[in-house]
Design an enzyme around this catalytic site. Structure first.
Site, PDB file in Angstrom:
ATOM      1  CB  SER A 150      -1.144  -0.084   1.286  1.00  0.00           C
ATOM      2  OG  SER A 150      -2.179   0.947   1.032  1.00  0.00           O
ATOM      3  CG  ASP A 244      -7.262  -2.186  -3.725  1.00  0.00           C
ATOM      4  OD1 ASP A 244      -7.750  -1.155  -3.340  1.00  0.00           O
ATOM      5  OD2 ASP A 244      -6.042  -2.520  -3.527  1.00  0.00           O
ATOM      6  CG  HIS A 274      -6.068  -1.817   0.013  1.00  0.00           C
ATOM      7  ND1 HIS A 274      -5.269  -1.373  -1.342  1.00  0.00           N
ATOM      8  CD2 HIS A 274      -5.333  -1.084   1.085  1.00  0.00           C
ATOM      9  CE1 HIS A 274      -4.210  -0.716  -0.545  1.00  0.00           C
ATOM     10  NE2 HIS A 274      -4.296  -0.562   0.785  1.00  0.00           N
TER      11      HIS A 274
END
Length: 310
Positions: A150, A244, A274
């Site tokens: 991320s 996501d 995610h």
């Protein structure tokens, strides 16, 4: 995965991070990752770990945690944690770092970069660069990977651009797990899965507001990574998750890297959301896909060290 999402929303819609104070959001994120190791994870728990303090370019210091596996394949990995740049720390990603150390036979250096809003961009990126340079100096001669999930993946790509432009350190590969690379959020807003899957476009907007509060800086190549010059980067393993908001920009990034001449291995995450890289102990499909991701990185590193035909 459905059960996990339902559990998160039990009693109504979960309170988003942006509705909490920063400290409350950080504590919730940290607490959600503090799960005991299972019996089949004993090899991860047994990895030796030691905290170190390193200097940054502005005279400050940050913590790093160094993981040393029993089986050492002469590799080192600088890890940059996720959490929207605002959340996450050494403890939240401890399990992921131990898994990487064992799976790759690599010393893993996890960097506790300073976080916004107290330290907005470019401080987190500069800390990430400092940690990567420290790792290269502390473990010379090893294949060096920079990895992150991320926000940490975004920082990892920024580190690679800096290393290319400043003459080092030499990097063998990058591991980018569902990276945010489009600060305009246009692709995320148009994604079929922009809401309802643990991360929303509104969450990402809050994260960017914390990380890069100055709108003028969002055009910097280290932030607007989709429009950066990506030529000359090391091989990339890029993982995305199907459900996501960042899925489409991750796929677009893979295409931009390939068009720039960078070897790319894209690992899709069908049925995943995610954050799945931190769910390996709870969601079997997340564990299986994470193994695929690490397996692709392993294959990249093996190909780099294989003898070449003359």
């Amino acid at each position: 995965m459905r059960s996990l999402i339902a559990w998160q929303g039990a009693g109504g819609a979960p309170v988003p991070d942006r509705a909490l104070t920063v400290e409350q959001a950080r504590e919730r994120y940290r607490a959600s990752s503090a799960r005991p190791y299972r019996e089949d994870e004993r090899c991860y728990a047994a990895v030796a770990a030691a905290d170190r303090t390193i200097d940054t370019e502005d005279g400050s210091s940050i913590r790093c945690r160094v993981y040393t596996p029993e089986a050492d394949e002469h590799r080192v990995l600088t890890f940059l944690h996720g959490g929207g740049w605002v959340l996450g720390d050494l403890d939240s990603h401890d399990r992921a770092c131990r898994m990487l150390a064992v799976s790759l036979g690599a010393v893993v250096v996890s960097a506790d970069y300073r976080r916004p809003p107290e330290f907005p961009y470019p401080v987190p990126l500069r800390d990430a660069v400092a940690a990567t340079r420290w790792t290269a100096g502390a473990f010379p001669g090893r294949e060096h990977v920079v990895a992150g999930d991320s926000a940490g993946a975004s920082l990892s790509l920024g580190v690679a651009l800096d290393a290319r432009d400043t003459g080092g350190p030499d990097l063998a590969a990058l591991l980018l797990v569902y990276p945010p690379v489009d600060p305009s959020l246009e692709l995320a807003a148009a994604c079929d899965h922009a809401e309802g899957y643990l991360l929303s476009v509104e969450d990402m907007a809050w994260n960017y507001d914390m990380y890069v509060p100055d709108p003028e800086r969002r055009g910097d190549p280290a932030v607007d990574l989709l429009n950066a010059d990506l030529r000359g980067l090391p091989p990339v393993v890029l993982a995305t998750a199907e459900f996501d908001p960042l899925h489409d920009e991750g796929v677009r990034l893979a295409g931009e890297l390939e068009a720039s001449g960078v070897p790319v291995r894209h690992v899709p995450g069908p049925g995943l959301v995610h954050g799945y890289f931190l769910m390996q102990d709870m969601v079997p499909a997340a564990a299986a896909c994470s193994r695929l991701v690490v397996g692709e990185l392993h294959a990249v590193l093996r190909s780099l060290s294989a003898p070449r035909a003359t």
